[in-house]
Design a protein around this motif. Structure first.
Motif, PDB file in Angstrom:
ATOM      1  N   ALA A 199      10.472  -8.892   5.722  1.00 47.92           N
ATOM      2  CA  ALA A 199      10.544  -9.488   4.406  1.00 47.92           C
ATOM      3  C   ALA A 199       9.455  -8.756   3.545  1.00 47.92           C
ATOM      4  N   GLY A 200       8.056  -8.806   4.097  1.00 44.96           N
ATOM      5  CA  GLY A 200       6.919  -8.453   3.539  1.00 44.96           C
ATOM      6  C   GLY A 200       7.212  -6.798   3.199  1.00 44.96           C
ATOM      7  N   LEU A 201       7.618  -6.145   4.134  1.00 43.59           N
ATOM      8  CA  LEU A 201       7.783  -4.533   3.600  1.00 43.59           C
ATOM      9  C   LEU A 201       8.899  -4.213   2.890  1.00 43.59           C
ATOM     10  N   LEU A 202       9.971  -4.995   2.956  1.00 43.17           N
ATOM     11  CA  LEU A 202      11.211  -4.784   1.829  1.00 43.17           C
ATOM     12  C   LEU A 202      10.509  -5.197   0.516  1.00 43.17           C
ATOM     13  N   ALA A 203       9.843  -6.141   0.239  1.00 40.59           N
ATOM     14  CA  ALA A 203       9.376  -6.694  -1.051  1.00 40.59           C
ATOM     15  C   ALA A 203       8.495  -5.667  -1.429  1.00 40.59           C
ATOM     16  N   THR A 204       7.404  -5.195  -0.565  1.00 43.20           N
ATOM     17  CA  THR A 204       6.424  -4.177  -0.885  1.00 43.20           C
ATOM     18  C   THR A 204       7.538  -2.981  -1.528  1.00 43.20           C
ATOM     19  N   ALA A 205       8.529  -2.545  -0.758  1.00 44.86           N
ATOM     20  CA  ALA A 205       9.014  -1.283  -1.119  1.00 44.86           C
ATOM     21  C   ALA A 205       9.557  -1.361  -2.597  1.00 44.86           C
ATOM     22  N   LEU A 206      10.250  -2.708  -2.819  1.00 43.88           N
ATOM     23  CA  LEU A 206      11.002  -2.785  -4.047  1.00 43.88           C
ATOM     24  C   LEU A 206       9.908  -2.969  -5.140  1.00 43.88           C
ATOM     25  N   ILE A 207       8.732  -3.658  -5.061  1.00 42.44           N
ATOM     26  CA  ILE A 207       7.868  -3.762  -6.272  1.00 42.44           C
ATOM     27  C   ILE A 207       7.002  -2.472  -6.608  1.00 42.44           C
ATOM     28  N   ALA A 208       6.960  -1.392  -5.519  1.00 40.49           N
ATOM     29  CA  ALA A 208       6.328  -0.328  -5.437  1.00 40.49           C
ATOM     30  C   ALA A 208       6.983   0.695  -6.474  1.00 40.49           C
ATOM     31  N   VAL A 209       8.339   0.401  -6.727  1.00 42.97           N
ATOM     32  CA  VAL A 209       9.055   1.751  -7.321  1.00 42.97           C
ATOM     33  C   VAL A 209       9.844   0.762  -8.668  1.00 42.97           C
ATOM     34  N   LEU A 379      19.127 -13.993 -21.447  1.00 39.12           N
ATOM     35  CA  LEU A 379      20.016 -12.742 -21.577  1.00 39.12           C
ATOM     36  C   LEU A 379      19.065 -11.537 -21.405  1.00 39.12           C
ATOM     37  N   PHE A 380      18.261 -11.551 -22.312  1.00 37.64           N
ATOM     38  CA  PHE A 380      17.442 -10.338 -22.663  1.00 37.64           C
ATOM     39  C   PHE A 380      16.755  -9.963 -21.329  1.00 37.64           C
ATOM     40  N   TYR A 381      16.333 -10.955 -20.547  1.00 36.00           N
ATOM     41  CA  TYR A 381      15.406 -10.667 -19.338  1.00 36.00           C
ATOM     42  C   TYR A 381      16.207 -10.348 -18.297  1.00 36.00           C
ATOM     43  N   TRP A 382      17.611 -10.858 -18.181  1.00 37.97           N
ATOM     44  CA  TRP A 382      18.437 -10.455 -17.192  1.00 37.97           C
ATOM     45  C   TRP A 382      18.830  -8.964 -17.539  1.00 37.97           C
ATOM     46  N   TRP A 383      19.137  -8.558 -19.003  1.00 37.30           N
ATOM     47  CA  TRP A 383      19.352  -7.180 -18.911  1.00 37.30           C
ATOM     48  C   TRP A 383      18.346  -6.289 -18.487  1.00 37.30           C
ATOM     49  N   ALA A 384      17.045  -6.715 -19.047  1.00 33.53           N
ATOM     50  CA  ALA A 384      15.929  -5.812 -18.690  1.00 33.53           C
ATOM     51  C   ALA A 384      15.601  -5.766 -17.099  1.00 33.53           C
ATOM     52  N   LEU A 385      16.135  -6.764 -16.366  1.00 36.48           N
ATOM     53  CA  LEU A 385      15.905  -6.914 -14.905  1.00 36.48           C
ATOM     54  C   LEU A 385      16.960  -5.882 -14.242  1.00 36.48           C
ATOM     55  N   THR A 386      18.292  -5.874 -15.071  1.00 36.57           N
ATOM     56  CA  THR A 386      19.134  -5.045 -14.378  1.00 36.57           C
ATOM     57  C   THR A 386      19.093  -3.546 -14.637  1.00 36.57           C
ATOM     58  N   ARG A 387      18.041  -3.384 -15.751  1.00 33.73           N
ATOM     59  CA  ARG A 387      17.571  -1.763 -15.783  1.00 33.73           C
ATOM     60  C   ARG A 387      16.692  -1.383 -14.919  1.00 33.73           C
ATOM     61  N   GLU A 388      15.973  -2.295 -14.122  1.00 36.58           N
ATOM     62  CA  GLU A 388      15.206  -1.918 -13.044  1.00 36.58           C
ATOM     63  C   GLU A 388      16.128  -1.204 -11.830  1.00 36.58           C
ATOM     64  N   GLY A 389      17.365  -2.100 -11.873  1.00 36.30           N
ATOM     65  CA  GLY A 389      18.261  -1.585 -10.763  1.00 36.30           C
ATOM     66  C   GLY A 389      19.254  -2.617 -10.708  1.00 36.30           C
ATOM     67  N   THR A 390      20.633  -2.340 -11.076  1.00 38.93           N
ATOM     68  CA  THR A 390      21.709  -3.220 -10.947  1.00 38.93           C
ATOM     69  C   THR A 390      21.687  -4.105  -9.792  1.00 38.93           C
ATOM     70  N   LEU A 391      21.884  -3.493  -8.553  1.00 35.27           N
ATOM     71  CA  LEU A 391      22.231  -3.993  -7.254  1.00 35.27           C
ATOM     72  C   LEU A 391      20.760  -5.017  -7.054  1.00 35.27           C
ATOM     73  N   ALA A 498      16.301   0.409  -3.210  1.00 34.22           N
ATOM     74  CA  ALA A 498      15.270   1.106  -4.010  1.00 34.22           C
ATOM     75  C   ALA A 498      15.746   2.214  -4.396  1.00 34.22           C
ATOM     76  N   ALA A 499      16.682   2.828  -4.271  1.00 35.14           N
ATOM     77  CA  ALA A 499      17.380   4.048  -4.531  1.00 35.14           C
ATOM     78  C   ALA A 499      17.103   4.155  -6.305  1.00 35.14           C
ATOM     79  N   GLU A 500      17.944   3.352  -6.833  1.00 36.83           N
ATOM     80  CA  GLU A 500      18.061   3.482  -8.179  1.00 36.83           C
ATOM     81  C   GLU A 500      16.719   3.219  -9.019  1.00 36.83           C
ATOM     82  N   PRO A 501      15.948   2.180  -8.625  1.00 38.82           N
ATOM     83  CA  PRO A 501      14.581   2.033  -9.196  1.00 38.82           C
ATOM     84  C   PRO A 501      13.637   3.056  -9.232  1.00 38.82           C
ATOM     85  N   LEU A 502      13.683   3.847  -8.035  1.00 40.19           N
ATOM     86  CA  LEU A 502      12.879   4.995  -7.586  1.00 40.19           C
ATOM     87  C   LEU A 502      13.176   6.215  -8.332  1.00 40.19           C
ATOM     88  N   ALA A 503      14.600   6.233  -8.782  1.00 41.98           N
ATOM     89  CA  ALA A 503      14.984   7.510  -9.295  1.00 41.98           C
ATOM     90  C   ALA A 503      14.559   7.203 -10.722  1.00 41.98           C
TER      91      ALA A 503
END
Length: 750
Positions: A199-209, A379-391, A498-503
């Motif tokens: 979980a630590g590695l996965l969370a790190t990968a997500l916040i990194a990108v 709803l604004f913050y949810w929309w903003a979060l989906t822009r980081e990556g929908t999945l 992480a693919a969508e956020p990284l791109a």
């Protein structure tokens, strides 16, 4: 020895030689580096810096490859994966640190950076405002001091007043980038502590990108530092709680010995104080600290009196209450210490702090911020979060739901951070996604926890899952093996999330690395405008090179093209993002150049119009022919309206021509005199405000020199004479060949 074969003996001797050279290599390289540093550019010339860098890297490598060092290094899969993630995180955060400079595209950078420069330059460390707490400002004072010492060593600065803001901003942004990368590492520590290595590695990968997180790490603002200090405080809080993931054989780090519980409470309080001293809304960490104190008190009471308290609930409660009070007291003292370290003048300035906090609350809840308001902030913050990556957004939401439903101590502790932060953000009408920076690592941790639970559920039923996936075909065995491979599934989940956020992050950083529209517009003008030429700017849209003069400060459509031609203004820069009006701009014709974002760069959309102002030789003027400097300069003519208002400006254009190169830089004087010859108005400025010194004039050069004269309000109405000429400012010696040059009569009116 005679019986020892030759080849093994030679191999042993070669090994001894390698060991010998490895042992002496660090010393030899250190000596070479010392000599290179001592000799410097004075002896080594241009190769000094590359040679010093190469020797430093070689010295580091020689130390790492020592057998004793290799024996101590314990490289694990987790460490290797973490190193790779942190490398990507750091690259994304330092890529494009010069974004926009010398322009500041982020509206709030100045609040920290300029305040830090002011403190260093004046020695006054009392903040101008408490809109932001002062911890990060004081950290940037240290950066400014380090930058100054570097600049002094490079011969650029003699005092802090000399600091150039542009390179300083790069240094200041680098600190934010380092804290952003540090927050990624802290996310790993928090995720591992609560839910394990995976979980630590996965969370790190997500916040990194995450694009918003990488982007915010490029600015001198408090959001990324608040994320760093929030995570730092949370680690101390989690340690106090005693909540830790159940270790598996794959977990690499051994459990650490915990300090006394009161020490842990004090350190957790210090962390909360430091986080609050970075950004006010980090104060909600107090709720997580209270939850941790309750957990810690119960754990300590249960563990310390396990035998005596079995079955005696009343006795357990009597022991629980004083311990809880002690923990609260110690934690509060830690909060006060941490906050005082970051905001040292808080007690003296408490009325100002409360006033500024009240202003922030009123601004966010009631007054609003044009362009950053929402009646549905959730709803604004949810929309903003989906822009980081929908999945990623949906998995974060699922992680929060899992934490509510499961309610393990680790879940409760993370929710104690997430819930207050979300309620803060959604309880006001002003919405900025950067305010959610401290929240995002915890959402990534919960998302990672959900993925780990799902993977464990799948791997515990590999046969059943494989049958469902394959429908009983021949590939069942392969799918069973795949479904039972925890590492493969976790890696696949990481790639999917992480693919969508990284791109998106790579795309955003590529944009930041490109010149902005304002940089391109400034370069375009620099290659086309002559020295001293006046450029019309709306509200100082551009920063011009020193040889050009900025005029304007109001919408370009307030004047027509004929007016600009009369004023000798050839280029007019228009801000297309403003409500200028298409019809008004149509009168200007087709722009000479457009600089648009078009999804390819940042900055305002600009247009530059060429007014067709004639060359200085062709402009209308009243002929003069007066000479200066023994004929080196001729005043070919002048132009002014002949009338001016007291308290207003008399527009005056002088048309000079160089007959031979003037030897010195001269100053132009303009005098308005009455009948007795007394001066009632005066101006003393070099030609073109110094942008084109007379010592650089070549024979045949024609120069239009605008010497607009301010008429004081005290000048009575009447008729006056206008005189001009040049003089050497160093000796105050006039160079007019026949005395002051008469430019005719000016009537002053009221």
């Amino acid at each position: 020895m005679a019986n020892v074969p030759v080849e093994p003996r030679a191999a042993a001797q070669a090994q001894r030689m390698r060991t010998h050279w490895l042992r002496i290599a660090p010393g030899a390289l250190a000596l070479a580096l010392f000599l290179a540093l001592a000799l410097g550019r004075g002896v080594l010339g241009a190769v000094a810096s590359p040679l010093q860098g190469a020797l430093a890297l070689a010295l580091l490598a020689s130390i790492i490859v020592q057998p004793s060092a290799l024996a101590r290094m314990r490289v694990t899969q987790t460490a290797a994966a973490l190193a790779g993630i942190l490398t990507v995180a750091l690259l994304l955060r330092v890529w494009g640190l010069r974004f926009g400079l010398p322009y500041f595209e982020h509206p709030d950078e100045w609040a920290v950076a300029e305040e830090a420069l002011r403190m260093l330059r004046t020695g006054d460390y009392t903040p101008f405002s408490y809109t932001y707490p002062t911890l990060y400002t004081y950290m940037q004072v240290g950066v400014a001091a380090a930058h100054f010492m570097w600049g002094a060593g490079a011969g650029l600065y003699r005092s802090p007043a000399d600091i150039d803001p542009v390179p300083f901003y790069v240094w200041a942004r680098a600190l934010t980038a380092m804290l952003g990368a540090g927050a990624v590492a802290l996310t790993f520590l928090a995720g591992r502590m609560l839910y394990g290595n995976a979980a630590g590695l996965l969370a790190t990968a997500l916040i990194a990108v995450m694009p918003a997180v990488t982007g915010d790490s490029h600015y001198v603002t408090t959001d990324t530092p608040a994320m760093f200090f929030t995570l730092l405080a949370f680690l101390a809080i989690a340690r106090l709680t005693g909540v830790a993931a159940e270790r598996t054989p794959s977990d690499d780090a051994p459990p650490a010995t915990a300090p006394p519980i009161l020490t842990q409470a004090f350190l957790a309080g210090v962390g909360v104080g430091l986080a609050t001293a970075t950004k006010w809304n980090a104060g909600s960490l107090v709720i997580a600290l209270l939850v941790a104190i309750v957990f810690a008190a119960r754990r300590s009471t249960r563990n310390g009196h396990a035998d005596a308290l079995d079955g005696d609930v009343a006795l357990r409660r009597r022991n629980l209450q004083p311990l809880t009070v002690n923990l609260l007291t110690v934690a509060l003292s830690g909060i006060l210490l941490g906050f005082t370290l970051g905001v040292p003048f808080w007690l003296r300035d408490l009325p100002r702090i409360l006033t500024d906090l009240a202003g922030i609350i009123a601004h966010y809840r009631f007054e609003g911020h044009p362009g950053a308001e929402s009646d549905q902030p959730a709803l604004f913050y949810w929309w903003a979060l989906t822009r980081e990556g929908t999945l990623l957004a949906w998995v974060c939401l699922g992680g929060v739901a899992l934490a509510f439903l499961r309610r393990k101590p680790a879940d409760v502790l993370v929710l104690a951070v997430v819930v207050p932060a979300v309620l803060q953000l959604t309880g006001v009408k002003v919405v900025f996604f950067r305010n959610a920076m401290p929240l995002l690592p915890f959402l990534c941790i919960l998302a990672a926890a959900l993925v780990v639970v799902a993977v464990e559920w799948v791997t515990e039923r590999p046969g059943e899952t494989g049958d469902r996936l394959t429908g009983g075909r021949a590939s069942v065995a392969f799918m069973r093996r795949l479904a039972g491979n925890r590492t493969v599934l976790l890696l696949a989940a990481t790639v999917l999330l992480a693919a969508e956020p990284l791109a998106q992050a790579i795309h955003d950083e590529a944009l930041r690395a490109r010149p902005t529209t304002r940089i391109l517009a400034g370069e375009w003008l620099e290659t086309r405008a002559q020295d001293g030429e006046r450029i019309w700017l709306e509200d100082n849209t551009l920063i011009l090179v020193p040889r050009l003069r900025a005029v304007g400060g109001e919408p370009a459509v307030h004047h027509d093209l004929a007016w600009y031609r009369e004023q000798g203004i050839r280029f007019v820069v228009v801000h297309l993002d403003r409500e200028t009006g298409a019809a008004a701009l149509a009168a200007f014709g087709e722009p000479a150049a457009r600089f648009l974002r078009a999804g390819e760069r940042h900055g305002p959309e600009l247009a530059i119009f060429d007014t067709g102002a004639p060359d200085a030789a062709a402009e209308p003027r009243t002929p003069s022919g007066a000479t200066l400097g023994a004929g080196a300069i001729v005043l070919e003519g002048y132009r002014h309206p002949g009338r001016a208002q007291a308290g207003g400006v008399l527009s005056l254009a002088l048309f000079w021509r160089a007959m031979r190169p003037p030897p010195l830089d001269y100053t132009v004087y303009v005098h308005l005199v009455d009948e007795a010859g007394a001066k009632v108005a005066q101006r003393d400025v070099p030609p073109l405000e110094g942008r084109r010194p007379t010592s650089r004039w070549m024979p045949g050069d024609r120069v239009r020199d605008d010497q607009d004269l301010f008429i004081p309000e005290t000048v009575p109405p009447g008729t006056y004479r206008l005189l001009t000429g040049m003089y050497d400012a160093a000796t105050m010696t006039p160079i007019n060949d026949a005395g002051p040059i008469d430019l005719g009569v000016v009537v002053v009116e009221r």
